[in-house]
Scaffold this motif. Structure first.
Motif, PDB file in Angstrom:
ATOM      1  N   GLN A   1     -29.959 -33.688 -16.342  1.00 48.83           N
ATOM      2  CA  GLN A   1     -30.580 -32.593 -15.614  1.00 48.83           C
ATOM      3  C   GLN A   1     -30.172 -31.242 -16.198  1.00 48.83           C
ATOM      4  OE1 GLN A   1     -29.529 -32.375 -11.470  1.00 48.83           O
ATOM      5  NE2 GLN A   1     -31.211 -31.022 -10.979  1.00 48.83           N
TER       6      GLN A   1
ATOM      7  N   PRO B   1     -34.447 -30.035 -21.051  1.00 41.79           N
ATOM      8  CA  PRO B   1     -33.165 -29.541 -20.528  1.00 41.79           C
ATOM      9  C   PRO B   1     -32.103 -29.368 -21.607  1.00 41.79           C
ATOM     10  CG  PRO B   1     -33.519 -31.833 -19.877  1.00 41.79           C
ATOM     11  CD  PRO B   1     -34.802 -31.343 -20.472  1.00 41.79           C
TER      12      PRO B   1
ATOM     13  N   GLN C   1     -35.151 -24.624 -16.768  1.00 42.18           N
ATOM     14  CA  GLN C   1     -35.914 -25.828 -17.071  1.00 42.18           C
ATOM     15  C   GLN C   1     -37.119 -25.877 -16.150  1.00 42.18           C
ATOM     16  OE1 GLN C   1     -36.613 -28.899 -15.351  1.00 42.18           O
ATOM     17  NE2 GLN C   1     -37.706 -29.640 -17.159  1.00 42.18           N
TER      18      GLN C   1
END
Length: 305
Positions: A28, A99, A122
């Motif tokens: 992430q 990312p 992102q």
């Protein structure tokens, strides 16, 4: 299961859970040690960085200053935002789908000492709002530019400067083009919508009031003025740049006067000059403005469906 085995099983499960959580967080947040490779696949494009010389030229074409907020769509390694902050003192936002590239951008911004001035996020450029930008930069494929075109024209504030590397926006002609080391850079200035029917009132009564009907395609404007019941005349050299509208018109008495004003919604305010005259005018639009662009072409419509 004895106590030792149970304890070992719990430890293994906890380790696996922590490992999975760490991997998810890394995915992430991205890997700042990621090594970008020219030509690597992205969501809709491959990554090819814009040369530093063209980055500088594009930012100069946009007349970037410390007052600007620069948004780079598909920001890659962040070099455009970093250059805007470092060389022009402009705040900025980079929107990047990968990312890992976002993490690299943040690291590079810290190394350049501009991480307090720029943010890298992102996200999908078609699902992220960036309408407070004063400068928008991009190096995208033609079909993506066409998908963005109605968003940029309809949602961005008039006067917003758009600069792109390599690819244009279909039949929306750029306001300026530069070539640096055989690489093309293009500038567009988002125009106000000046189309429609206007009633113009001039402070100097001797000039006389009139109506005008304006047609507009992107930033190109043409039109005619009705001076009285007997005389209709075309606008001379109308020019629209952002929200600044300028044209000349031959008055009933034969003088050619220049009108320079600011378009704000259904109102234009400005000055009238020429042949010793220095006065002011206001214009009010009756009815709704017309659409000033052709929308999207068949390819981009297909992508949106």
């Amino acid at each position: 299961m004895n106590l030792l085995a149970r304890s070992l099983a719990v430890s293994l499960i906890s380790f696996a859970s922590l490992s999975f959580t760490a991997q998810a967080q890394t995915a992430q947040q991205g890997n700042p040690n990621f090594k970008p490779q020219v030509g690597q696949a992205g969501k809709d494009v491959i990554w090819v960085p814009t040369p530093d010389s063209l980055v500088n030229r594009m930012l100069r074409m946009a007349q970037t200053t410390e007052k600007d907020f620069v948004v780079d769509l598909g920001s890659g390694d962040g070099k455009i935002n970093i250059a805007a902050a470092r060389d022009f003192k402009a705040r900025g936002l980079g929107i990047e789908y990968n990312p890992d590239m976002v993490a690299v951008s943040r690291r590079m911004a810290r190394e350049a000492g501009v991480d307090k001035m720029v943010e890298f996020r992102q996200g999908d450029i078609f699902k992220t709002e960036f309408f407070d930008a004063t400068v928008v930069t991009m190096y995208l494929l033609p079909q993506l530019n066409l998908r963005l075109r109605p968003i940029l024209l309809d949602r961005m504030k008039p006067g917003t400067r758009l600069v792109a590397h390599a690819f244009t926006m279909g039949d929306w002609e750029p306001d300026e083009t530069s070539v640096v080391e055989n690489r093309y850079g293009y500038l567009w200035i988002v125009p106000a919508n000046a189309s429609g029917n206007w009633r113009v009132n001039v402070a100097e009564r001797a000039v006389g009031n009139f109506t005008m009907d304006l047609n507009q395609t992107y930033q190109r404007v043409s039109g005619n003025a009705r001076l009285n019941a007997d005389i209709e005349a075309n606008l001379i050299d109308p020019e629209l740049r952002g929200d600044q509208f300028k044209f000349a018109l031959r008055a009933v008495d034969g003088r050619v006067l220049t009108y320079t004003g600011t378009v704000a919604g259904n109102r234009i305010t400005g000055t009238v000059t020429g042949n010793g005259l220095n006065s002011t005018f206001t214009a009010e639009r009756s009815g709704a403005p017309r659409q000033i662009h052709s929308g999207t072409d068949a390819n981009s419509r297909a992508m949106n469906n």
